[in-house]
Write a protein that holds these residues in place. Structure first.
Motif, PDB file in Angstrom:
ATOM      1  N   VAL A 217      42.568  53.418  42.534  1.00 48.56           N
ATOM      2  CA  VAL A 217      42.385  54.039  41.221  1.00 48.56           C
ATOM      3  C   VAL A 217      43.669  54.767  40.803  1.00 48.56           C
ATOM      4  N   TYR A 218      44.302  55.476  41.741  1.00 48.32           N
ATOM      5  CA  TYR A 218      45.504  56.224  41.382  1.00 48.32           C
ATOM      6  C   TYR A 218      46.784  55.391  41.497  1.00 48.32           C
ATOM      7  N   PHE A 219      46.743  54.341  42.313  1.00 49.98           N
ATOM      8  CA  PHE A 219      47.927  53.464  42.449  1.00 49.98           C
ATOM      9  C   PHE A 219      47.513  52.025  42.163  1.00 49.98           C
ATOM     10  N   PRO A 220      47.132  51.739  40.919  1.00 49.49           N
ATOM     11  CA  PRO A 220      46.558  50.410  40.634  1.00 49.49           C
ATOM     12  C   PRO A 220      47.557  49.271  40.759  1.00 49.49           C
ATOM     13  N   THR A 221      48.842  49.595  40.774  1.00 54.10           N
ATOM     14  CA  THR A 221      49.806  48.492  40.859  1.00 54.10           C
ATOM     15  C   THR A 221      50.490  48.435  42.215  1.00 54.10           C
ATOM     16  N   ALA A 222      50.100  49.348  43.119  1.00 52.75           N
ATOM     17  CA  ALA A 222      50.737  49.352  44.428  1.00 52.75           C
ATOM     18  C   ALA A 222      50.458  48.032  45.134  1.00 52.75           C
ATOM     19  N   ALA A 223      51.431  47.582  45.908  1.00 51.12           N
ATOM     20  CA  ALA A 223      51.232  46.353  46.670  1.00 51.12           C
ATOM     21  C   ALA A 223      51.724  46.571  48.080  1.00 51.12           C
ATOM     22  N   GLY A 224      51.183  45.827  48.995  1.00 51.39           N
ATOM     23  CA  GLY A 224      51.638  45.945  50.373  1.00 51.39           C
ATOM     24  C   GLY A 224      50.492  45.684  51.326  1.00 51.39           C
TER      25      GLY A 224
ATOM     26  N   PRO B  64      44.006  48.675  54.794  1.00 48.53           N
ATOM     27  CA  PRO B  64      43.763  49.500  55.990  1.00 48.53           C
ATOM     28  C   PRO B  64      43.724  50.993  55.662  1.00 48.53           C
ATOM     29  N   ALA B  65      44.622  51.429  54.760  1.00 48.80           N
ATOM     30  CA  ALA B  65      44.620  52.845  54.390  1.00 48.80           C
ATOM     31  C   ALA B  65      43.306  53.227  53.720  1.00 48.80           C
ATOM     32  N   MET B  66      42.761  52.299  52.932  1.00 54.84           N
ATOM     33  CA  MET B  66      41.478  52.579  52.284  1.00 54.84           C
ATOM     34  C   MET B  66      40.359  52.736  53.303  1.00 54.84           C
ATOM     35  N   MET B  67      40.406  51.921  54.354  1.00 55.05           N
ATOM     36  CA  MET B  67      39.374  52.029  55.391  1.00 55.05           C
ATOM     37  C   MET B  67      39.451  53.391  56.080  1.00 55.05           C
ATOM     38  N   VAL B  68      40.694  53.823  56.367  1.00 51.93           N
ATOM     39  CA  VAL B  68      40.872  55.137  57.003  1.00 51.93           C
ATOM     40  C   VAL B  68      40.345  56.233  56.080  1.00 51.93           C
ATOM     41  N   MET B  69      40.692  56.132  54.798  1.00 51.91           N
ATOM     42  CA  MET B  69      40.213  57.116  53.828  1.00 51.91           C
ATOM     43  C   MET B  69      38.684  57.126  53.772  1.00 51.91           C
ATOM     44  N   GLY B  70      38.084  55.947  53.814  1.00 51.93           N
ATOM     45  CA  GLY B  70      36.632  55.846  53.745  1.00 51.93           C
ATOM     46  C   GLY B  70      35.963  56.562  54.905  1.00 51.93           C
ATOM     47  N   ALA B  71      36.451  56.269  56.109  1.00 49.49           N
ATOM     48  CA  ALA B  71      35.876  56.911  57.296  1.00 49.49           C
ATOM     49  C   ALA B  71      36.060  58.427  57.202  1.00 49.49           C
TER      50      ALA B  71
ATOM     51  N   PHE C  60      40.017  46.390  41.533  1.00 49.41           N
ATOM     52  CA  PHE C  60      41.081  46.663  42.495  1.00 49.41           C
ATOM     53  C   PHE C  60      42.080  45.510  42.548  1.00 49.41           C
ATOM     54  N   GLN C  61      43.334  45.878  42.909  1.00 52.14           N
ATOM     55  CA  GLN C  61      44.363  44.850  43.048  1.00 52.14           C
ATOM     56  C   GLN C  61      44.150  44.035  44.321  1.00 52.14           C
ATOM     57  N   TRP C  62      44.830  42.918  44.415  1.00 46.92           N
ATOM     58  CA  TRP C  62      44.634  41.977  45.517  1.00 46.92           C
ATOM     59  C   TRP C  62      44.795  42.641  46.881  1.00 46.92           C
ATOM     60  N   ASP C  63      45.821  43.462  47.030  1.00 43.42           N
ATOM     61  CA  ASP C  63      46.098  44.045  48.350  1.00 43.42           C
ATOM     62  C   ASP C  63      45.073  45.103  48.744  1.00 43.42           C
ATOM     63  N   ALA C  64      44.226  45.517  47.792  1.00 43.48           N
ATOM     64  CA  ALA C  64      43.184  46.490  48.121  1.00 43.48           C
ATOM     65  C   ALA C  64      41.927  45.796  48.620  1.00 43.48           C
ATOM     66  N   MET C  65      41.921  44.477  48.618  1.00 37.28           N
ATOM     67  CA  MET C  65      40.716  43.739  49.009  1.00 37.28           C
ATOM     68  C   MET C  65      40.797  43.301  50.465  1.00 37.28           C
ATOM     69  N   LEU C  66      39.653  43.378  51.152  1.00 41.25           N
ATOM     70  CA  LEU C  66      39.592  42.959  52.551  1.00 41.25           C
ATOM     71  C   LEU C  66      39.747  41.437  52.651  1.00 41.25           C
ATOM     72  N   PRO C  67      40.508  40.968  53.653  1.00 43.95           N
ATOM     73  CA  PRO C  67      40.631  39.514  53.834  1.00 43.95           C
ATOM     74  C   PRO C  67      39.281  38.886  54.183  1.00 43.95           C
ATOM     75  N   VAL C  68      39.055  37.685  53.664  1.00 42.48           N
ATOM     76  CA  VAL C  68      37.802  36.976  53.937  1.00 42.48           C
ATOM     77  C   VAL C  68      37.839  36.396  55.344  1.00 42.48           C
ATOM     78  N   LEU C  69      36.689  36.488  56.013  1.00 40.55           N
ATOM     79  CA  LEU C  69      36.619  36.042  57.403  1.00 40.55           C
ATOM     80  C   LEU C  69      36.362  34.531  57.479  1.00 40.55           C
ATOM     81  N   PHE C  70      35.349  34.069  56.743  1.00 39.58           N
ATOM     82  CA  PHE C  70      35.036  32.644  56.710  1.00 39.58           C
ATOM     83  C   PHE C  70      35.363  32.110  55.324  1.00 39.58           C
ATOM     84  N   PRO C  71      36.342  31.229  55.214  1.00 34.42           N
ATOM     85  CA  PRO C  71      36.727  30.723  53.893  1.00 34.42           C
ATOM     86  C   PRO C  71      35.525  30.107  53.179  1.00 34.42           C
TER      87      PRO C  71
END
Lengths: 303, 358
Positions: free
Chosen positions: B106-113, B118-125, B183-194
């Motif tokens: 929400v605060y860094f909508p264009t951030a990529a990397g 992973p940072a979002m998961m840490v923040m969530g916990a 959310f931007q692409w890098d904020a999304m969790l990778p899919v496990l089963f295509p």
């Protein structure tokens, strides 16, 4: 009408669902059983009562049916904890979830429908007093719930039944030893608590806000549970707690209407935040909590 | 002839396995009667609830998608329940986890990397654990009942979510809907089963299961928690601190629920919206108990509960079953299970009217 008059006249009606459910739970907890399913029992009975009134059965029948429905659901809990000696916390949560599910299920065809509430009855003389007059203009159910409060206060204070319930809660083994039917008494207390929660739910859905909306009990069962702790298991204090929450919910409405500069979500969370705060303050007096808390609360009884 | 429950000498393993299965059969039978009363064909509804979701990989993958958060939250809750710390506010902790995780996109909508999700998961916990720290403090320091405080905080969390979605975090280009930006692409969790929506948060849940198993069955701290639940006085004599059990139980439960919330917004939802709170936190209580508060049992019960959710969706379409019916089935399941649980420790014995065993 000033805000103070508005709150004063509506306080008791707003307090009634809290009060009835908390009084029922007070009797249950005094006998040594913790029923966490109030919210679900209230919701289920509220739906049933609404349907009865909507189908033309009238309020009297609706309250009676709601009491039976509440008692019946509470007895499912009773069988689990008394006959099967299940964990009371888990069983209470189970009944709560079941009650909420049943409530949505049976109430679904009635979503957003409305009915008419109950007429107000004024106490002659007192009701024409300035400012506080509104306090004495209430519907029949409020008057009856005040009588119920007095009756339960008297029962615990001065009758053998009240003493027996307390004895069973404090020391079920000693009570059993002198011939008190512990399980039967607890079963009766659970049924009574369920019936009271049922009537509380019925009041909420058919008198206080006479319309059906899924989830309309909105945490009132949980606040009623907290009120029993606030009141340190004393009838009079539970009554004052219920009035406080009745007044608080009206103050929230007044503030919203007056447009004070607070977000409505903060106002909506106020009852819960106040509950958390009071719970912390009252519970931190460990000495007094130990003095008043029911000794065998939550413990299954085995001979 | 009357019957009485007599305490067994040893807990019955057979009863422990039979109880949940019997509960499922009885709950489905009772539900079938209820369905018939409300005018839904019981056979079709039962089939849709329990069998249809398993029919093809597409719907089975949806079951796994639902199973992830339930499994993760229930593993966290079970640790507390075994120590008799009753955190019933996982729903609120999940919401706070979702909010904390959403703060990054929400605060860094264009951030990529690579580091964003992973940072979002840490923040969530972190968010979930912080929300659970309130009842922990209230219980450990102020002696306040954690059942009531955790529940109340869930109701508050819903309001916090509403406030953010209607106010500061509302997507300006979102047609006034109460939701954040996508959310931007890098904020999304990778899919496990295509080809499915199952993402790697399913692995988090499996790792949490393994961790819970090791923690509760093999570690000294887990043992201390267990003793605190079974015999509080003995735990006191042994010097196991109650306040530590309170903090551990609530923080672990809160972190797990927060992580689940983060995985929801960074997974199937892809933005912060109200639908992040769909009752997983409450359902996970049932999952934890139905799994016998045991990490392996919870693996099965979370699958069953997820099956009921997906089955409920298909039963709504194919058999006209209302959504609320699923909650009723869940409640019945727990009611029958708690009844059946008794037979692990007790057996039913016929007695003569005088009260002597036959």
């Amino acid at each position: 009408m000033s805000a103070a008059e508005f709150i004063l006249s509506g306080m008791l009606a707003a307090a009634t669902p809290f009060l009835l459910a908390a009084l029922g739970e007070l009797v249950v907890e005094r006998s040594g059983v913790l029923n966490l399913g109030l919210e679900g029992i209230m919701a289920f009975a509220a739906a049933i009562a609404f349907i009865v009134v909507y189908q033309g059965g009238g309020h009297m029948l609706a309250f009676g049916v709601a009491a039976i429905a509440g008692a019946a659901l509470a007895m499912v809990f009773g069988v689990l904890v008394l006959t099967f000696r299940a964990n009371q916390v888990a069983a209470g949560l189970a009944i709560g979830i079941l009650g909420l599910g049943l409530s949505s299920l049976v109430g679904k065809p009635y979503e957003s429908l409305t009915i008419t509430g109950l007429p107000k009855l004024a106490l002659p003389g007192l009701s024409s007093l300035p400012v506080v007059g509104g306090l004495f203009v209430q519907d029949a159910a409020v008057w009856l719930s005040l009588i119920a409060t007095a009756a339960i206060w008297y029962m615990f204070r001065a009758t053998k039944l009240g003493l027996t319930i307390r004895a069973v809660g404090e020391n079920p083994h000693a009570a059993h030893a002198i011939g008190t039917p512990v399980i039967a008494l607890r079963a009766a207390a659970i049924a009574f608590g369920g019936a009271m929660s049922g009537v509380a739910g019925a009041y909420a859905s058919t008198v206080y806000t006479p319309l059906w909306a899924d989830g309309m009990i909105a945490g009132r069962g949980w606040i009623a549970l907290a009120l029993v702790v606030f009141g340190t298991w004393m009838t009079g204090r539970v009554f004052f707690g219920a009035c406080l929450f009745g007044a608080l919910s009206l103050a929230e409405l007044t503030a919203q209407a007056a447009g004070v500069g607070l977000p409505s979500q903060l106002l909506a969370s106020l009852p819960y935040l106040v509950t958390i705060l009071i719970l912390g303050i009252i519970s931190s007096d460990r000495r007094r909590m130990r003095l008043n808390a029911v000794a065998s609360l939550g413990e299954p009884f085995e001979t | 002839m009357r019957y009485r429950l007599i305490r067994r000498d040893h807990a019955s393993t057979r009863a422990a396995v039979i109880a949940p299965l019997a509960a499922l059969v009885l709950a489905m039978a009772t539900s079938a009667v209820l369905f018939a009363i409300i005018g839904v064909a019981p056979g079709a509804a039962t089939y849709a609830l329990l069998v249809e979701p398993l029919a093809d990989w597409g719907s089975l993958s949806e079951v796994l998608l639902k199973m992830g958060p339930l499994l993760l939250i229930a593993q966290g809750l079970a640790i507390g329940f075994r120590a008799r710390i009753f955190n019933i506010g996982a729903e609120g902790q999940l919401i706070l986890g979702a909010i904390f995780a959403s703060a990054i996109p929400v605060y860094f909508p264009t951030a990529a990397g690579w580091w964003i999700w992973p940072a979002m998961m840490v923040m969530g916990a972190l968010g979930g654990a912080l929300w659970a720290a309130i009842p922990a403090f209230w219980r450990a320091r102020l002696n306040a009942n954690e059942i009531l405080v955790t529940l109340m905080l869930s109701l508050v969390a819903t309001q916090v979510l509403n406030y953010l979605l209607l106010g500061p975090w509302k997507d300006p280009a979102g047609f006034n809907f109460p939701q954040s930006v996508m959310f931007q692409w890098d904020a999304m969790l990778p899919v496990l089963f295509p080809g499915t929506r199952v993402n790697i948060s399913f692995l988090f849940a499996l790792v949490a299961t393994l961790a819970a198993f090791v923690y509760m069955q093999r570690s000294f701290q887990g043992y201390q928690l267990l003793v605190g639940g079974l015999a509080p006085r003995a735990a006191g004599y042994a010097g196991f601190e109650e306040s530590r059990a309170i903090w551990l139980s609530l923080l672990i439960g809160g972190a797990a629920a927060g992580l689940a919330g983060a995985a929801e917004v960074a997974g199937p939802i892809g933005q912060l919206q109200r639908s992040v709170s769909t009752g997983y936190g409450y359902a996970a209580i049932i999952v934890a108990y139905l799994g016998g508060l045991h990490p392996v049992g919870i693996l099965f019960s979370s699958f069953l509960m997820a099956l009921l959710y997906i089955g409920g969706d298909s039963a709504m379409v194919t058999a006209g079953l209302p959504v609320a019916a699923v909650r009723t089935v869940q409640g019945l399941l727990l009611v029958f299970y708690l009844g059946g649980l008794t037979f692990i420790r007790y057996c039913l014995v016929a007695v003569e009217p005088a009260g002597k065993p036959v």
